[in-house]
Design an enzyme around this catalytic site. Sequence first.
Site, PDB file in Angstrom:
ATOM      1  N   GLU A  69       0.815  -1.200   0.000  1.00  0.00           N
ATOM      2  CA  GLU A  69       0.000   0.000   0.000  1.00  0.00           C
ATOM      3  C   GLU A  69       0.857   1.263   0.000  1.00  0.00           C
ATOM      4  OE1 GLU A  69      -2.230  -3.393   1.779  1.00  0.00           O
ATOM      5  OE2 GLU A  69      -0.255  -2.498   2.129  1.00  0.00           O
ATOM      6  N   PRO A  95      11.129 -13.350  -0.920  1.00  0.00           N
ATOM      7  CA  PRO A  95       9.969 -13.506  -0.042  1.00  0.00           C
ATOM      8  C   PRO A  95       9.316 -12.152   0.248  1.00  0.00           C
ATOM      9  CG  PRO A  95      11.871 -14.709   0.815  1.00  0.00           C
ATOM     10  CD  PRO A  95      12.367 -13.818  -0.279  1.00  0.00           C
ATOM     11  N   ARG A  96       8.012 -12.165   0.406  1.00  0.00           N
ATOM     12  CA  ARG A  96       7.301 -10.911   0.648  1.00  0.00           C
ATOM     13  C   ARG A  96       7.616 -10.331   2.018  1.00  0.00           C
ATOM     14  NH1 ARG A  96       3.703  -7.510  -1.101  1.00  0.00           N
ATOM     15  NH2 ARG A  96       2.106  -6.601   0.253  1.00  0.00           N
ATOM     16  N   GLY A 130      13.128  -2.610  -0.347  1.00  0.00           N
ATOM     17  CA  GLY A 130      13.045  -1.485  -1.263  1.00  0.00           C
ATOM     18  C   GLY A 130      13.710  -1.706  -2.604  1.00  0.00           C
ATOM     19  N   GLU A 131      14.001  -2.967  -2.953  1.00  0.00           N
ATOM     20  CA  GLU A 131      14.686  -3.222  -4.223  1.00  0.00           C
ATOM     21  C   GLU A 131      13.852  -4.067  -5.191  1.00  0.00           C
ATOM     22  OE1 GLU A 131      19.414  -2.850  -3.159  1.00  0.00           O
ATOM     23  OE2 GLU A 131      18.602  -4.855  -3.507  1.00  0.00           O
ATOM     24  N   ASN A 140       0.448  -7.766  -6.636  1.00  0.00           N
ATOM     25  CA  ASN A 140       0.407  -6.817  -7.742  1.00  0.00           C
ATOM     26  C   ASN A 140       1.373  -7.221  -8.867  1.00  0.00           C
ATOM     27  OD1 ASN A 140       0.469  -4.470  -9.320  1.00  0.00           O
ATOM     28  ND2 ASN A 140       1.953  -3.494  -7.968  1.00  0.00           N
ATOM     29  N   LEU A 141       0.841  -7.337 -10.083  1.00  0.00           N
ATOM     30  CA  LEU A 141       1.699  -7.679 -11.230  1.00  0.00           C
ATOM     31  C   LEU A 141       2.035  -6.469 -12.094  1.00  0.00           C
ATOM     32  CD1 LEU A 141      -0.377  -7.583 -13.803  1.00  0.00           C
ATOM     33  CD2 LEU A 141      -0.907  -9.912 -13.136  1.00  0.00           C
ATOM     34  N   ILE A 142       1.613  -5.284 -11.656  1.00  0.00           N
ATOM     35  CA  ILE A 142       1.807  -4.084 -12.476  1.00  0.00           C
ATOM     36  C   ILE A 142       3.281  -3.715 -12.596  1.00  0.00           C
ATOM     37  CG2 ILE A 142       1.320  -1.609 -12.626  1.00  0.00           C
ATOM     38  CD1 ILE A 142      -1.383  -2.222 -11.271  1.00  0.00           C
ATOM     39  N   GLU A 143       4.048  -3.884 -11.519  1.00  0.00           N
ATOM     40  CA  GLU A 143       5.456  -3.468 -11.552  1.00  0.00           C
ATOM     41  C   GLU A 143       6.265  -4.228 -12.599  1.00  0.00           C
ATOM     42  OE1 GLU A 143       6.886  -3.625  -7.567  1.00  0.00           O
ATOM     43  OE2 GLU A 143       5.706  -1.901  -6.917  1.00  0.00           O
TER      44      GLU A 143
END
Length: 435
Positions: free
Chosen positions: A67, A276-277, A322-323, A347-350
């Site tokens: 988010e 990993p998330r 952050g990478e 999210n697959l947008i990136e």
Amino acid sequence: MRLFYSLMWWLALPLVLTRLWLRGRKEPGYRQHWGERLGFYGRAAESSAAPAVAGPVLWVHAVSVGETRAAEPLVDALLAEYPSSRIILTHMTPTGRATGKALFARHGERLAQSYLPYDTGSMVSRFIRHFQPSVCILMETEVWPNLIAVCGTKGVPVVLANARLSERSLRKATRLGSLLTNAARGITLVAAQTEADAQRVRSLGVQKVEVTGSIKFDVVVPDAALATGVALRAAIGERPVLLCASTREGEEELILQAYVSARSALPADVLLLIVPRHPQRFDEVQQLIAARGLVVERRSHLALDGGAMPHSVEVLLGDSMGEMFAYYAACDVAFVGGSLLPLGGQNLIEPAALGKPVLIGQHTFNFERVTEDALAAGGAQRVTDARDMIVTAGRLLGDTAARKTMGDNAQSFANQHRGATRRTLALLPALIRRD
């Protein structure tokens, strides 16, 4: 119902704080800033209460990493549109807070951070007295009954931006009866990602709902992230790279099992990159990799100053914060996690925005519309399980033309859906005073 809900919060608070302390064993950030979670702000926080500028304080809540990253275009646009304003950015997790610090440090004193207080009337009231926001903007799915009620009492409009609501989440909300429906009716404005999201939100009783699209399409890839991706790729060398991004608990084991059993479907020199998330699982995932007898290297141990990663490394563990853009930039094919198991996907947008072929599992109910649109555009492909993901990735890694076509389709898809930030911003002037 709200009174009962508040009572449950107070009764559960000792357990909540105990759990917070225990989580701090793996992630020390959970043991910091406890006063903020309870709505207390000492002298050290006094400077954050008084705006450094004369205009309104705009409160944006972004619960965690996803988010917070999604909020970046909106935060930047708000600061540009309201040049005398200040942002107070709240989170629920240390990783979200750290992400916000990294993303928004360039704004200096115009942006302050805090944890969102727990959802009791007194704690939220103290937060509002301290920061005096002119508007509350909640990102995506955050609906807190007491927060919304107190904002209504204090005259603070509540906006749910980039809103998404799956059928599953709607069913959960309706089971809570008047608690959630009354809270929903207290929301001033909802900017929904899709018409389907909007219809589900309207069914909860929200009066003003607009379809604006997903703000995530408007995220600009930072030059520094691209540079890190180039350096990472240089350290890896010419080997093909299969990235498994934002994987969740249980998925890494499935991926590693499939990687070992279906290795012949992949190029011989392929590098498997797993990110990993949740950072508290980095050590656990390293142990899973080593238990399979695979040679593993951690990104945090990899120098990007011109040195080369040993060719013997079979799995690179992305253990940095952050990478994610850098990881996507460095890969050839990207699988987006949270979708092999019924977790709703990520999210697959990136990766699409970076022109990478995207693989996605069967469970994408949290990102249903964007996933279906990416599939229809030819920029993504759904796989049935981990083995199918490995085999499909192998085919793409072995076919340069097919990989390029799919990547180009993904990038075109991402570019065509930009503009949600501008559409959301256009809805806000009636709610934000300009001092």
